[in-house]
Design an enzyme around this catalytic site. Structure first.
Site, PDB file in Angstrom:
ATOM      1  N   ARG A  63       0.947  -1.245  -0.065  1.00 41.28           N
ATOM      2  CA  ARG A  63      -0.121   0.018  -0.105  1.00 41.28           C
ATOM      3  C   ARG A  63       0.735   1.193  -0.051  1.00 41.28           C
ATOM      4  O   ARG A  63       0.553   2.255  -0.811  1.00 41.28           O
ATOM      5  CB  ARG A  63      -0.982  -0.067   0.980  1.00 41.28           C
ATOM      6  CG  ARG A  63      -1.679   1.303   1.344  1.00 41.28           C
ATOM      7  CD  ARG A  63      -2.791   1.292   2.567  1.00 41.28           C
ATOM      8  NE  ARG A  63      -2.601   0.504   3.608  1.00 41.28           N
ATOM      9  CZ  ARG A  63      -1.960   0.846   4.541  1.00 41.28           C
ATOM     10  NH1 ARG A  63      -1.222   1.972   4.618  1.00 41.28           N
ATOM     11  NH2 ARG A  63      -1.526  -0.063   5.704  1.00 41.28           N
ATOM     12  N   TYR A 119     -16.264  17.181 -16.442  1.00 41.40           N
ATOM     13  CA  TYR A 119     -16.685  15.912 -16.268  1.00 41.40           C
ATOM     14  C   TYR A 119     -17.709  15.685 -15.430  1.00 41.40           C
ATOM     15  O   TYR A 119     -17.597  16.014 -14.158  1.00 41.40           O
ATOM     16  CB  TYR A 119     -15.595  14.934 -16.050  1.00 41.40           C
ATOM     17  CG  TYR A 119     -15.699  13.324 -15.745  1.00 41.40           C
ATOM     18  CD1 TYR A 119     -16.573  12.862 -16.501  1.00 41.40           C
ATOM     19  CD2 TYR A 119     -15.351  13.106 -14.649  1.00 41.40           C
ATOM     20  CE1 TYR A 119     -17.010  11.281 -16.050  1.00 41.40           C
ATOM     21  CE2 TYR A 119     -15.415  11.622 -14.152  1.00 41.40           C
ATOM     22  CZ  TYR A 119     -16.438  10.766 -14.880  1.00 41.40           C
ATOM     23  OH  TYR A 119     -16.771   9.683 -14.668  1.00 41.40           O
ATOM     24  N   ASP A 191      -7.086  19.216 -14.796  1.00 41.92           N
ATOM     25  CA  ASP A 191      -7.185  17.980 -15.416  1.00 41.92           C
ATOM     26  C   ASP A 191      -6.974  17.856 -16.862  1.00 41.92           C
ATOM     27  O   ASP A 191      -7.459  18.422 -17.486  1.00 41.92           O
ATOM     28  CB  ASP A 191      -8.771  17.619 -15.357  1.00 41.92           C
ATOM     29  CG  ASP A 191      -9.255  16.213 -15.527  1.00 41.92           C
ATOM     30  OD1 ASP A 191      -8.464  15.583 -16.381  1.00 41.92           O
ATOM     31  OD2 ASP A 191     -10.505  15.624 -15.221  1.00 41.92           O
ATOM     32  N   LYS A 216      -8.080   6.485 -19.494  1.00 41.61           N
ATOM     33  CA  LYS A 216      -8.391   7.147 -20.816  1.00 41.61           C
ATOM     34  C   LYS A 216      -7.352   6.902 -21.868  1.00 41.61           C
ATOM     35  O   LYS A 216      -6.671   5.713 -21.896  1.00 41.61           O
ATOM     36  CB  LYS A 216      -8.905   8.573 -20.681  1.00 41.61           C
ATOM     37  CG  LYS A 216      -9.944   8.591 -19.762  1.00 41.61           C
ATOM     38  CD  LYS A 216     -11.255   7.854 -19.917  1.00 41.61           C
ATOM     39  CE  LYS A 216     -12.397   8.168 -19.040  1.00 41.61           C
ATOM     40  NZ  LYS A 216     -12.276   8.173 -17.588  1.00 41.61           N
TER      41      LYS A 216
END
Length: 402
Positions: A63, A119, A191, A216
């Site tokens: 982690r 978005y 972004d 993406k």
């Protein structure tokens, strides 16, 4: 001398002194020292042996860190020309960790300024999760810098922008917005999912933080969900990394491997995405059943000047609004979205295959009734890397159904 040359070469790969595609293929990806493997291994171990208490080789628990994750973090940070890179389990997990910089209030500000086109998932996270926790938000038109300066809310701690936006593809002047925000002590988050670091590097234009949905264009093959954060700010990097470790929004090693592999071909894919997008735009601009075409290369497009100033090319996303004809405009848009055979009707974007969607009923449904509501006759295309003639023929046939 060989060791010196190797060290210099690695530094060049990881810090941006070499070309984009060279860094995409080599930054953070030295051959495996144990085997010589040229492909970065997928490290599945959840724990790592220590020579003594607190004495380890840089990893102790998966982690907190993983060798495959380190490779992709180095690779994409280099492409964004950032000092730090952190990959996440999803784009929204990355965004949520960035928003936590507002706690305690950054420079006395808790408000988030959000571009008035964004978005739907980002809108939902800010408006439906963060606002109820006491972090107000305001939708603003980021194309008008003078209005932004004149109407800046005093309690603003962060300004969040996409450029190009999703789904209207509006482009904003990152450098000008960052100047206004920094005068007022706010964090600037960009972004960069649509542009990718191949077409635009926001940190070089004044942004504090860059976020990506790695699902993406970075992954590029519709086979991985991931997110990414890049920054050159020591304090922000430290806090984001701490929060990620504390809250646990980490990607799996295999996901890291898929993103690492996808980014290697980012440059060649983006060139083809852009080329094909222009062919689609040529079809749409004079089509009698199309009301409006939204693409940053068009001179009358909102933010065209900003895109031409700060982007290498104009991207692989195209949106357009259809005319109603014998039916309502909304029904016409949905009919086009349902009538293609090569463009696949699906959410998401940025992969090798071409996708088509109706944002109002799909990706942006959560924004209905808000200042970010999208036109109901809007169709969004993610133009893939197929043969452009086939894509043009497919879309033209779909338009003939209305």
């Amino acid at each position: 001398m060989a060791d010196q040359d190797d060290t210099t070469s690695k530094q060049e790969r990881d810090t941006g002194l070499l070309g984009f595609s060279t860094r995409a293929i080599h930054a953070g990806q030295d051959p495996d020292p144990a085997t010589g493997a040229v492909v970065t291994p997928i490290s599945l171990s959840t724990t790592f042996a220590q020579d003594g208490v607190g004495n380890h080789k840089g990893y102790e628990y998966a982690r907190s860190g993983n060798p495959t994750r380190t490779a992709v973090d180095t690779q994409i940070a280099s492409l964004e020309q950032a000092r730090y890179g952190m990959s996440f389990a999803s784009g929204l997990a990355a965004e949520d960790n960035v928003l936590r910089l507002l706690t305690p209030p950054h420079a006395g500000g808790r408000r988030i300024l959000l571009g008035n086109d964004a978005y739907g998932g980002t809108f939902r996270l800010i408006a439906k999760v963060w606002e109820p926790m006491g972090f107000p938000w305001t939708a603003v038109d980021l194309t008008d810098i003078d209005a932004l300066r004149a109407n800046w809310p005093d309690d603003t701690g962060m300004i969040w922008l996409e450029t190009p936006t999703n789904p209207l593809l509006t482009c904003f002047d990152i450098e000008a917005i960052a100047s206004v925000a920094h005068e007022r002590g706010a964090i600037v988050v960009v972004d960069n999912t649509f542009a990718t670091p191949y077409l635009q590097q926001p940190i070089t234009l004044g942004a504090d933080i860059v976020v990506h949905s790695a699902t993406k264009y970075l992954g590029g093959h519709s086979d991985v969900v991931g997110g990414f954060v890049a920054t050159s700010h020591d304090g922000y990097a430290e806090r984001i990394a701490f929060t990620q470790n504390a809250a646990g929004a980490v990607p799996a090693p295999f996901d890291n491997y898929l993103v690492l592999r996808g980014v290697k071909t980012l440059a060649v894919r983006m060139d083809r995405h852009c080329e094909n997008a222009r062919a689609i735009v040529d079809l749409l601009v004079d089509h009698p059943k199309v009301e409006r075409v939204l693409y940053p290369q068009l001179p009358d497009h909102p933010g065209h000047a900003a895109a031409a100033k700060q982007m290498k090319d104009f991207g692989g996303m195209v949106s357009f609004q259809v005319r109603g004809g014998a039916t309502t405009a909304r029904d016409a848009a949905m009919r086009v979205a349902d009538a293609t055979s090569i463009f696949t009707l699906a959410e998401s974007l940025g992969a090798v295959e071409s996708l088509i969607e109706h944002p109002g009923a799909m990706t942006h449904m959560s924004a209905a009734g808000s200042p970010l509501e999208v036109p109901d006759n809007l169709v969004r295309l993610s133009v893939g890397i197929e043969d452009s003639a086939d894509l043009v023929e497919d879309l033209a046939a779909a338009l003939d159904t209305i």
